[in-house]
Design an enzyme around this catalytic site. Sequence first.
Site, mmCIF file in Angstrom:
data_model
loop_
_atom_site.group_PDB
_atom_site.id
_atom_site.type_symbol
_atom_site.label_atom_id
_atom_site.label_comp_id
_atom_site.label_asym_id
_atom_site.label_seq_id
_atom_site.Cartn_x
_atom_site.Cartn_y
_atom_site.Cartn_z
ATOM 1 C CG ASP A 103 -19.048 -66.369 -6.177
ATOM 2 O OD1 ASP A 103 -17.887 -65.898 -6.226
ATOM 3 O OD2 ASP A 103 -19.895 -66.161 -7.042
ATOM 4 C CG ASP A 278 -25.159 -64.274 -0.995
ATOM 5 O OD1 ASP A 278 -25.425 -65.456 -0.719
ATOM 6 O OD2 ASP A 278 -25.024 -63.866 -2.168
ATOM 7 C CB CYS A 316 -35.128 -45.746 8.668
ATOM 8 S SG CYS A 316 -33.589 -46.426 8.027
ATOM 9 C CB CYS A 318 -30.099 -45.806 7.108
ATOM 10 S SG CYS A 318 -30.930 -44.689 5.971
ATOM 11 C CB CYS A 321 -33.934 -42.498 7.372
ATOM 12 S SG CYS A 321 -34.342 -43.262 5.796
ATOM 13 C CG HIS A 352 -33.176 -46.846 3.139
ATOM 14 N ND1 HIS A 352 -33.602 -46.404 4.371
ATOM 15 C CD2 HIS A 352 -34.105 -47.753 2.727
ATOM 16 C CE1 HIS A 352 -34.745 -47.008 4.677
ATOM 17 N NE2 HIS A 352 -35.075 -47.819 3.697
#
Lengths: 411, 487
Positions: A103, A278, A316, A318, A321, A352
């Site tokens: 930014d 974002d 999930c 990830c 998981c 996660h």
Amino acid sequence: MAATIASQSSAALTFDLVARCSVTRARASYLTLPHGPVQLPMFMPVATQASLKGLTPEQLEETGCRLCLNNTYHLGLKPGQEVLAAIGGAHKLQGWQHNILTDSGGFQMVSLLKLANITEEGVRFLSPHDGTPMLLTPEHSISLQNTIGSDIMMQLDDVLVTTSPDAARMREAMLRSVRWLDRCIAAHKNPETQNLFCIIQGGLDLEMRRECCKEMVARDTPGIAIGGLSGGEAKADYCQVVATCTELLPELKPRYVMGIGYPEDLVVSVALGADMFDCVWPTRTARFGNAVTKYGVLNIKNSKFGVDFGPIEEGCGCICCRKGDGGLGITRAFVHHNIAKETVSAHLLTLHNVWYQLNLMREARDAIIADRYPAFIRQFFANLYPNKADYPAWATGALRGVGVDLLEGET
Amino acid sequence: MSAPAMNGDDMSFKILQPALEHGLAARVGRLVAANRTPLDTPTFVGVTSRGAIPHLTPDVISQHTDIRAAYMALEDFTEKSSKRKSPAIFSLPKDDCRPLHAYTATPSSTYTILGPRRTPAVVAPNGNGPKHISVLTSTGFERLTCENYCAAIEQIMPDIVVPPADLTFSSATPGAKRQVFMVQRTQQWLDEFFSHLDPEKKLKPSGIQVFAPLLPLSYPIQWKYLKHLSEEHAERLNGLTLYDAKILHDLKNHPQLLDLPRLSMESPETPQQILRQVRLGVDIFASPLVNTVSDAGIALHFSFPPPAAGSSGIQPLGIDMSSEEHQVSVTPFMEGCGCYACTKHHRAYLQHLMNAREMLGWTLLQIHNHHVMDEFFRQIRLAIADGTFEQKAGEFNRCYESELPLGTGVRPRARGYHFKPEPGQPKINKAPWNRFEGEGTPEQVAAAEAAGLAVTGPAAGGSETPLVPDVDAAALVREGFAKVDEV
């Protein structure tokens, strides 16, 4: 790899459009940046101080992330421009081989320093350390971002909260942001290796937004951001602004809506034609013990999770998981056991949540390519709200505007 | 995951290179159990806090460390809760894997070692009683009886268990009367331990090994206990746990105990102290040294044997990574180190992370420091095997400073169970700084913390990386951040 419909390049960026939703304004594309290609739409996690809250760059990479944020304001203070220049930029500092977006530093300046005051030259503030009057200009911001070496840099803009009632001040800020873009473009030393994006301002005044779009688009930056949102405005107003802008923006440039991160906001904004988002929310909320799932946010601190030996989210993919294939077998009970006690729990929920956000956008992209994005939206809301009566009115309203009526028919 | 049923005969400790003088010198061994990666000794094990190696997620542990065993404390799992009758860990189904492994997401290749108390343990103000020891959970001190401890072991199934001992954990030597009690109680509790957990019916079928405690007392005070151990329990023991390695001098009087693996629960403060204990015959170290050093912002910087003589003077054992001297140094934490942190990152990044109080800093230090310690022990094993240990240990002592440097950086947030609360002790960290212009008063921060808003990590008061420039105007100009406003 989906076939390209149309593409457009600038010195350090190529935009390949690969699919358009036949109902909504959603689109799928590839964005090729100096540190490799990324798939749009996408969510970008925020590594404020050149580190994503306890994760190694490899762990971040494992979530599928190929573009993350660093904050110019924070890196300008620590480690500072001298150090960044000596090391050779932020990629080398943090061992991150993929893309970085920064930014301008202006927003943080205004929100963190109460005495900041915006004038035509730049942001005036008193050094909190010794009270010396200081001035941060568009040229300072670009110089810092050039030193950081981010793949996407943002112009310094004059940010007002969208809910500001002062229309004259809002217009002044919008016009000043256009003038500051010109100063940023002039100050930008590395247009061959770094992309500078403009930021559309104009508060909630749609006419002012249109005027700003016209001015900004005329300056032909490689990408375009819609700014000044996520500041507490009504969600319906937010959607109107995004829809108004995307209607006017060129099709073959990436569109980045700044500071947006709730899953509903992402899914609706994609339908309105936005590509990049974002937000610190997914990673911050992880440290407060919250897991983002397709059925809503779970506060794992709740005592009922102490004896819940299931994964953070069933099904999930990830690393926490998933079962087998290098999955870690993390249970809600173990995360609960260590929330606010050992940093490891915060790291696991961060992994996660980042994966969830990135995967939500991957699935949205797949749906757009298969031209079933409206069905994707319906399923998404059905998962979150078992009862249609609970669907948020801003979302149903905004989606109706792009041809999807959530309340009609079967899910 | 490992099956709970296991044949006790699968477990063994083999001494591969016996001590030169029986029971008195360094030795090399190997601890083997079904489904676990063998532990070559001498070695050190990871020390967990609440079942987690501090700052390391399980994927980082498996990819970037060689931690093969983890010490865990039962007191880290047994806090009382108004919402639950019994601790959550006891609710885990036993069907598919060992509950302690499953609860803590410890891979099945890793050994779990369970003791009643953390290391280092917080001193209990009320001490132990004839039927209980005092343990500290995150909700306060509680009493743990031998019977409850045994029930917990049966339930959660660690690989190795340390039976309760009557220890004070205080730096002061207990009085003579107390010492006698300590021996009596510990012996009594061990008898009780085996009456609750029958070796043939319960321990062996569950694959649980028992490392009996020896007390940090002189041999004359506890020789009867050692005699009792070797006469009554030698067959049932799989190892010994030491709280003061000096007792090994006298172990030769009890030949049945000599070949058992020895786990040290002492807290050596330097690698030199570790070498001393290796020389006495310690096999496994459950030492908080690495965790402590990482939290202090120190990167370990030594190797065994030390680099060839001729290098410049006495070498430091570690480097304070918060120091500004590393700001632009793109060199590894330790030259030649093969760890992830040294091969992928550099000092400048770590210095930045420490300076910005980013949690990844402690993660990288943990990876590096565990690796240095791993290499240290690997070289120790090689040196013992080829007979050069004494000579190399001497070189090591001559080469390095006798103490680790103190870190100057901010440490991670500490909780009550982390440290010894002594009256008047200064806080380990100064309060995180507040927002400019009086926002976020200490009261607000405290209130937010009480409300659970300020979670782990450097941010206080629930805000994201609160940051106002803590440098003066001249520095801002030098950094190109802004210029002095002349208007």
